[in-house]
Motif scaffolding. Sequence first.
Motif, PDB file in Angstrom:
ATOM      1  N   HIS A 188      -6.552  21.368   2.448  1.00  0.00           N
ATOM      2  CA  HIS A 188      -6.186  20.028   2.879  1.00  0.00           C
ATOM      3  C   HIS A 188      -6.673  18.985   1.884  1.00  0.00           C
ATOM      4  O   HIS A 188      -7.674  19.173   1.192  1.00  0.00           O
ATOM      5  N   ALA A 189      -5.912  17.901   1.803  1.00  0.00           N
ATOM      6  CA  ALA A 189      -6.259  16.730   0.997  1.00  0.00           C
ATOM      7  C   ALA A 189      -5.966  15.501   1.842  1.00  0.00           C
ATOM      8  O   ALA A 189      -5.146  15.542   2.761  1.00  0.00           O
ATOM      9  N   THR A 190      -6.655  14.405   1.538  1.00  0.00           N
ATOM     10  CA  THR A 190      -6.467  13.181   2.316  1.00  0.00           C
ATOM     11  C   THR A 190      -6.263  11.986   1.394  1.00  0.00           C
ATOM     12  O   THR A 190      -6.690  11.986   0.240  1.00  0.00           O
ATOM     13  N   LEU A 191      -5.614  10.963   1.952  1.00  0.00           N
ATOM     14  CA  LEU A 191      -5.419   9.703   1.251  1.00  0.00           C
ATOM     15  C   LEU A 191      -5.507   8.583   2.283  1.00  0.00           C
ATOM     16  O   LEU A 191      -4.798   8.600   3.288  1.00  0.00           O
ATOM     17  N   ASN A 192      -6.388   7.638   2.054  1.00  0.00           N
ATOM     18  CA  ASN A 192      -6.602   6.550   3.014  1.00  0.00           C
ATOM     19  C   ASN A 192      -5.566   5.456   2.808  1.00  0.00           C
ATOM     20  O   ASN A 192      -5.476   4.867   1.731  1.00  0.00           O
ATOM     21  N   LEU A 193      -4.783   5.192   3.840  1.00  0.00           N
ATOM     22  CA  LEU A 193      -3.739   4.174   3.771  1.00  0.00           C
ATOM     23  C   LEU A 193      -4.271   2.790   4.109  1.00  0.00           C
ATOM     24  O   LEU A 193      -3.610   1.783   3.832  1.00  0.00           O
TER      25      LEU A 193
ATOM     26  N   CYS B  20       0.933  14.464   7.673  1.00  0.00           N
ATOM     27  CA  CYS B  20       1.013  13.504   8.765  1.00  0.00           C
ATOM     28  C   CYS B  20      -0.060  12.445   8.562  1.00  0.00           C
ATOM     29  O   CYS B  20      -1.103  12.715   7.959  1.00  0.00           O
ATOM     30  N   THR B  21       0.194  11.244   9.057  1.00  0.00           N
ATOM     31  CA  THR B  21      -0.789  10.172   9.028  1.00  0.00           C
ATOM     32  C   THR B  21      -1.497  10.102  10.368  1.00  0.00           C
ATOM     33  O   THR B  21      -0.853   9.965  11.414  1.00  0.00           O
TER      34      THR B  21
ATOM     35  N   ARG C 108      -6.010   4.192   8.826  1.00  0.00           N
ATOM     36  CA  ARG C 108      -5.093   5.335   8.849  1.00  0.00           C
ATOM     37  C   ARG C 108      -5.423   6.258   7.678  1.00  0.00           C
ATOM     38  O   ARG C 108      -5.748   5.803   6.592  1.00  0.00           O
ATOM     39  N   LYS C 109      -5.287   7.550   7.925  1.00  0.00           N
ATOM     40  CA  LYS C 109      -5.585   8.543   6.897  1.00  0.00           C
ATOM     41  C   LYS C 109      -4.419   9.528   6.841  1.00  0.00           C
ATOM     42  O   LYS C 109      -4.098  10.183   7.836  1.00  0.00           O
ATOM     43  N   ARG C 110      -3.810   9.625   5.678  1.00  0.00           N
ATOM     44  CA  ARG C 110      -2.685  10.553   5.490  1.00  0.00           C
ATOM     45  C   ARG C 110      -3.211  11.908   5.043  1.00  0.00           C
ATOM     46  O   ARG C 110      -3.995  12.000   4.095  1.00  0.00           O
ATOM     47  N   TRP C 111      -2.778  12.969   5.722  1.00  0.00           N
ATOM     48  CA  TRP C 111      -3.243  14.327   5.456  1.00  0.00           C
ATOM     49  C   TRP C 111      -2.127  15.179   4.866  1.00  0.00           C
ATOM     50  O   TRP C 111      -0.961  15.041   5.226  1.00  0.00           O
ATOM     51  N   PHE C 112      -2.526  16.108   3.984  1.00  0.00           N
ATOM     52  CA  PHE C 112      -1.636  17.103   3.392  1.00  0.00           C
ATOM     53  C   PHE C 112      -2.297  18.467   3.600  1.00  0.00           C
ATOM     54  O   PHE C 112      -3.458  18.648   3.220  1.00  0.00           O
ATOM     55  N   LEU C 113      -1.576  19.436   4.187  1.00  0.00           N
ATOM     56  CA  LEU C 113      -2.197  20.705   4.563  1.00  0.00           C
ATOM     57  C   LEU C 113      -1.325  21.899   4.182  1.00  0.00           C
ATOM     58  O   LEU C 113      -0.095  21.875   4.334  1.00  0.00           O
ATOM     59  N   TYR C 114      -1.995  22.963   3.691  1.00  0.00           N
ATOM     60  CA  TYR C 114      -1.347  24.235   3.396  1.00  0.00           C
ATOM     61  C   TYR C 114      -2.110  25.360   4.105  1.00  0.00           C
ATOM     62  O   TYR C 114      -3.351  25.311   4.183  1.00  0.00           O
ATOM     63  N   PRO C 115      -1.420  26.396   4.563  1.00  0.00           N
ATOM     64  CA  PRO C 115      -2.120  27.554   5.141  1.00  0.00           C
ATOM     65  C   PRO C 115      -2.904  28.295   4.070  1.00  0.00           C
ATOM     66  O   PRO C 115      -2.659  28.130   2.864  1.00  0.00           O
ATOM     67  N   PRO C 116      -3.870  29.134   4.474  1.00  0.00           N
ATOM     68  CA  PRO C 116      -4.755  29.794   3.495  1.00  0.00           C
ATOM     69  C   PRO C 116      -4.032  30.608   2.435  1.00  0.00           C
ATOM     70  O   PRO C 116      -4.493  30.685   1.288  1.00  0.00           O
TER      71      PRO C 116
ATOM     72  N   ALA D 226       0.840  -1.188   0.000  1.00  0.00           N
ATOM     73  CA  ALA D 226       0.000   0.000   0.000  1.00  0.00           C
ATOM     74  C   ALA D 226       0.877   1.241   0.000  1.00  0.00           C
ATOM     75  O   ALA D 226       2.087   1.185   0.192  1.00  0.00           O
ATOM     76  N   VAL D 227       0.261   2.403  -0.218  1.00  0.00           N
ATOM     77  CA  VAL D 227       0.986   3.661  -0.141  1.00  0.00           C
ATOM     78  C   VAL D 227       1.526   3.840   1.271  1.00  0.00           C
ATOM     79  O   VAL D 227       0.840   3.551   2.258  1.00  0.00           O
ATOM     80  N   ALA D 228       2.750   4.314   1.389  1.00  0.00           N
ATOM     81  CA  ALA D 228       3.412   4.416   2.688  1.00  0.00           C
ATOM     82  C   ALA D 228       3.024   5.702   3.405  1.00  0.00           C
ATOM     83  O   ALA D 228       2.517   6.655   2.810  1.00  0.00           O
ATOM     84  N   GLU D 229       3.291   5.724   4.700  1.00  0.00           N
ATOM     85  CA  GLU D 229       3.176   6.959   5.470  1.00  0.00           C
ATOM     86  C   GLU D 229       4.300   7.904   5.058  1.00  0.00           C
ATOM     87  O   GLU D 229       5.270   7.508   4.407  1.00  0.00           O
ATOM     88  N   GLU D 230       4.165   9.167   5.449  1.00  0.00           N
ATOM     89  CA  GLU D 230       5.190  10.161   5.179  1.00  0.00           C
ATOM     90  C   GLU D 230       6.474   9.814   5.944  1.00  0.00           C
ATOM     91  O   GLU D 230       6.444   9.071   6.931  1.00  0.00           O
TER      92      GLU D 230
END
Length: 282
Positions: A266-271, A250-251, A210-218, A47-51
């Motif tokens: 934010h975007a998410t990817l389910n691991l 972060c996951t 587990r859910k991997r998150w990607f986040l940017y400030p506004p 599967a896709v790995a954690e960060e």
Amino acid sequence: MPRGGGLMASGARLQLLLALWTLAGPARPVAADAGDGGWQRRGPGAAVAEEERCAVERRADLSYSEFVQHYAFSRPVILQRLTDNSRFRALCSREKLLASFGDSVVRLSTANTYSYRKVDLPFQEYVEHLLHPQDPTSLGNDTLYFFGDNNFSEWASLFQHYSPPPFSLLGTTAAYSFGVAVTAGNSTGAGSGVPFHWHGPGFSEVVYGRKRWFLYPPEKTPEFHPNKTTLAWLQDVYPAMAPSERPLECTVRAGEVLYFPDRWWHATLNLDTSVFISTFLS
């Protein structure tokens, strides 16, 4: 309008079932992990790995004053050991959800930033026929995902057992969004996640998986195609990005809650095959 705005448009209906939050009493420990709830059905392949390194701070036993001062309006944080949702977790096992809500009609959305297509079908049909890895070449508008368009009257018997994070923001009310999503992939295909979007502040708790998150400030709009999946972005765009251009990531694991401030991208990817519940503040 960013896709998250549509969730809040049904606030009138949600408020019939959700009251204003009040600060909770003493913090209670999170129950120990009691397995995967019957949700993990992985095929062969990795599967896709954690960060490589989580860039979001984890805090246990965080006080309300610390939350407001350091995180509520400025940066994400992962909360630990604030509530005991062991009862809710037990009710969210695959067997119990199918027994209680198998015939309930759920509304699926497409996994693109501007989600226009909705599909209604019984929850059991979604779990048994659509909850499997997707074709990795699929566009977002071809990928169906159950992530929060709930009939709250029908699901109220489940939500009454959920204890949200004990932090409120002045002048807001809470609305729940519950979902089940397929793993981020194995050798047969790719999985689900929501591509980059923004809306008001909120909390997202992982019940299973587990859910991997990607986040940017506004102020930092990410580079992404609105009709490409998060997995496609991770494979095609992310590797070429300079370290300074990459998001906070972060996951979030079962029993943890991610808080994201207002208007953070934010975007998410389910691991793993994930069960999750979000609490949006409006």
